[in-house]
Design a protein around this motif. Structure first.
Motif, short mmCIF file in Angstrom:
data_model
loop_
_atom_site.label_atom_id
_atom_site.label_comp_id
_atom_site.label_asym_id
_atom_site.label_seq_id
_atom_site.Cartn_x
_atom_site.Cartn_y
_atom_site.Cartn_z
N MET A 19 -0.83 -6.46 -0.93
CA MET A 19 -0.57 -5.87 0.39
C MET A 19 -0.23 -6.96 1.41
O MET A 19 0.69 -6.81 2.23
CB MET A 19 -1.79 -5.07 0.86
N ASP A 20 -0.96 -8.10 1.34
CA ASP A 20 -0.67 -9.22 2.25
C ASP A 20 0.75 -9.71 2.05
O ASP A 20 1.46 -10.05 3.02
CB ASP A 20 -1.64 -10.36 2.00
N LEU A 21 1.19 -9.79 0.79
CA LEU A 21 2.55 -10.26 0.49
C LEU A 21 3.59 -9.34 1.12
O LEU A 21 4.53 -9.80 1.78
CB LEU A 21 2.73 -10.32 -1.03
N ILE A 22 3.41 -8.03 0.94
CA ILE A 22 4.38 -7.07 1.48
C ILE A 22 4.35 -7.08 3.01
O ILE A 22 5.39 -7.06 3.68
CB ILE A 22 4.07 -5.65 0.94
N GLN A 23 3.15 -7.15 3.57
CA GLN A 23 3.02 -7.12 5.02
C GLN A 23 3.70 -8.31 5.68
O GLN A 23 4.53 -8.15 6.60
CB GLN A 23 1.53 -7.12 5.40
N THR A 24 3.40 -9.52 5.20
CA THR A 24 3.93 -10.72 5.87
C THR A 24 5.42 -10.89 5.65
O THR A 24 6.12 -11.39 6.54
CB THR A 24 3.20 -11.97 5.34
N PHE A 26 7.69 -8.51 5.20
CA PHE A 26 8.52 -7.46 5.79
C PHE A 26 8.17 -7.22 7.26
O PHE A 26 8.61 -6.23 7.85
CB PHE A 26 8.38 -6.15 4.99
N GLY A 27 7.39 -8.14 7.84
CA GLY A 27 7.10 -8.05 9.27
C GLY A 27 6.27 -6.83 9.64
O GLY A 27 6.46 -6.27 10.72
N LEU A 28 5.37 -6.40 8.74
CA LEU A 28 4.55 -5.23 9.01
C LEU A 28 3.18 -5.65 9.51
O LEU A 28 2.85 -6.83 9.57
CB LEU A 28 4.41 -4.40 7.72
N THR A 29 2.35 -4.68 9.88
CA THR A 29 0.97 -4.93 10.32
C THR A 29 0.03 -4.08 9.47
O THR A 29 0.46 -3.21 8.70
CB THR A 29 0.78 -4.57 11.81
N ARG A 30 -1.27 -4.32 9.65
CA ARG A 30 -2.25 -3.55 8.88
C ARG A 30 -2.14 -2.06 9.18
O ARG A 30 -2.44 -1.22 8.34
CB ARG A 30 -3.67 -4.03 9.22
N SER A 31 -1.72 -1.72 10.36
CA SER A 31 -1.62 -0.31 10.72
C SER A 31 -0.55 0.42 9.91
O SER A 31 -0.52 1.65 9.89
CB SER A 31 -1.33 -0.16 12.21
N ASN A 32 0.34 -0.33 9.26
CA ASN A 32 1.37 0.29 8.43
C ASN A 32 0.86 0.64 7.03
O ASN A 32 1.60 1.20 6.21
CB ASN A 32 2.58 -0.64 8.28
N PHE A 33 -0.40 0.33 6.73
CA PHE A 33 -0.93 0.53 5.38
C PHE A 33 -2.18 1.41 5.42
O PHE A 33 -2.97 1.38 6.37
CB PHE A 33 -1.30 -0.81 4.73
N PHE A 34 -2.33 2.17 4.35
CA PHE A 34 -3.61 2.84 4.08
C PHE A 34 -4.10 2.28 2.75
O PHE A 34 -3.53 2.54 1.69
CB PHE A 34 -3.46 4.36 3.99
N ASN A 35 -5.17 1.48 2.82
CA ASN A 35 -5.68 0.77 1.64
C ASN A 35 -7.20 0.82 1.69
O ASN A 35 -7.83 0.17 2.54
CB ASN A 35 -5.19 -0.68 1.63
#
Length: 346
Positions: A19-24, A26-35
């Motif tokens: 999740m960290d790999l995809i987030q960083t 693609f310029g996303l934040t934790r709020s873009n994920f449900f984990n």
């Protein structure tokens, strides 16, 4: 944009770095994920409802398919819910599983899976996310970070999964068959042991008593052998008059010098002389012609031999009888082992 990462809680050490790999990248934040492994669920909250809501709000589902995932009923429910919801889906297959892992589900024929088995697999993951217009990514930068993820997190996880024994229905069936065989063998051996015990009991009744006793002695350890010999001598000595025992003791103590009682009461000694138990010859001495005296002397000689055979026996004796000297020369040895009193001599 909300990405729902469906996974087994046993795999969080892989899922969180992914999740960290995809987030960083693609310029996303934790709020873009449900984990659920990233403390998404509130303590004490209605977590099943939160998972349902999280899946409902997500536009992309990333199921991370591992052996743990396929063994989790809850994960399979999430996968089924994705099918019902017709959500956008990118199944991520983690080795040692391959594309056949979803053959038993509808997803294999409808969705293109991504296998994290190589750099090419990570590139396909990047392409799949990019095609869905999620964030802003750079393939070169992504693959550079993906290499670190692969070496630090993915490779150790795959190695652990390869060494993991998967409990399959076939394995369970084989284990049940093994248990049945072992149980049958155990019951058979117990039956044989019962039969052998019964046969041994009968043989002991049939065999000569001296042979049985000798066999028992051969199985004893040093202390057991000593105590058995002492008990045998004790049973014989206790059947003798006290003066006869004192004469025998004096014989062991002073090398056949004879017994001289402190009192002037010779009547009991003369009575025993008439019975053939003792004889007067420069002092009272055992008359070995008497069966009981002969038997007692043999038992005492046997005990003396046991004492001489085991040098370390004295150490054990002093642990049991700390106030006594070890050996037939000492009256307190006789009194402690045979439970008898010795008349003193002049």
């Amino acid at each position: 944009m909300k990405i729902f990462i469906s996974h087994s809680s046993l795999d969080n050490r892989l899922v969180n770095p992914l999740m960290d790999l995809i987030q960083t990248q693609f310029g996303l934040t934790r709020s873009n994920f449900f984990n659920t492994s990233d403390e998404e669920l509130q303590a004490g909250g209605q977590w099943i409802e939160e998972i349902k809501q999280g899946m409902h709000d997500s536009s992309l589902v990333l199921p991370v398919i591992t052996p743990n995932y396929l063994e989790s009923a809850f994960c399979l429910c999430e996968l089924g819910a994705t099918w019902v919801k017709s959500a956008d889906l990118i199944p991520i297959i983690v080795p040692p599983l391959d594309y056949k892992a979803l053959n038993a589900t509808p997803f294999r024929s409808v969705y293109q899976t991504v296998s994290l088995d190589s750099e090419e697999g990570l590139t396909r993951l990047y392409d799949a996310i990019t095609k869905r217009g999620i964030g802003q990514g750079n393939v070169t930068r992504f693959l550079s970070r993906a290499k670190q993820f692969s070496e630090r997190d993915l490779a150790p996880f795959i190695k652990e999964m390869e060494q993991r024994e998967v409990v399959t229905p076939a394995l369970v069936k084989n284990l049940k068959a093994d248990v049945a065989r072992y149980k049958e063998a155990f019951e058979s051996s117990e039956s044989e042991m019962d039969q052998l015990r019964e046969e041994n009991k009968k043989l002991r009744l049939m065999k000569d008593a001296k042979e049985v006793k000798q066999m028992d002695y051969e199985r004893m350890d040093e202390w057991d052998e000593f105590m058995a010999a002492a008990e045998e001598a004790k049973s014989i000595l206790n059947s003798l008059p006290r003066y006869a025992v004192s004469v025998l003791y004096q014989n062991y103590k002073s090398n056949h010098e004879g017994f001289f009682p402190e009192s002037d009461d010779f009547s009991k000694l003369t009575d025993m002389e008439s019975e053939g138990m003792v004889i007067y010859d420069s002092g009272w001495k055992p008359d070995y012609g008497h069966p009981k005296i002969k038997k007692a002397d043999a038992a005492l000689d046997k005990l003396k031999a046991v004492c001489g055979n085991y040098p370390h026996l004295e150490e054990r004796f002093h642990e049991e009888y700390p106030d006594c000297r070890f050996g037939l020369r000492y009256s307190n040895f006789w009194e402690a082992i045979f439970k008898i009193s010795i008349y003193k001599t002049n």
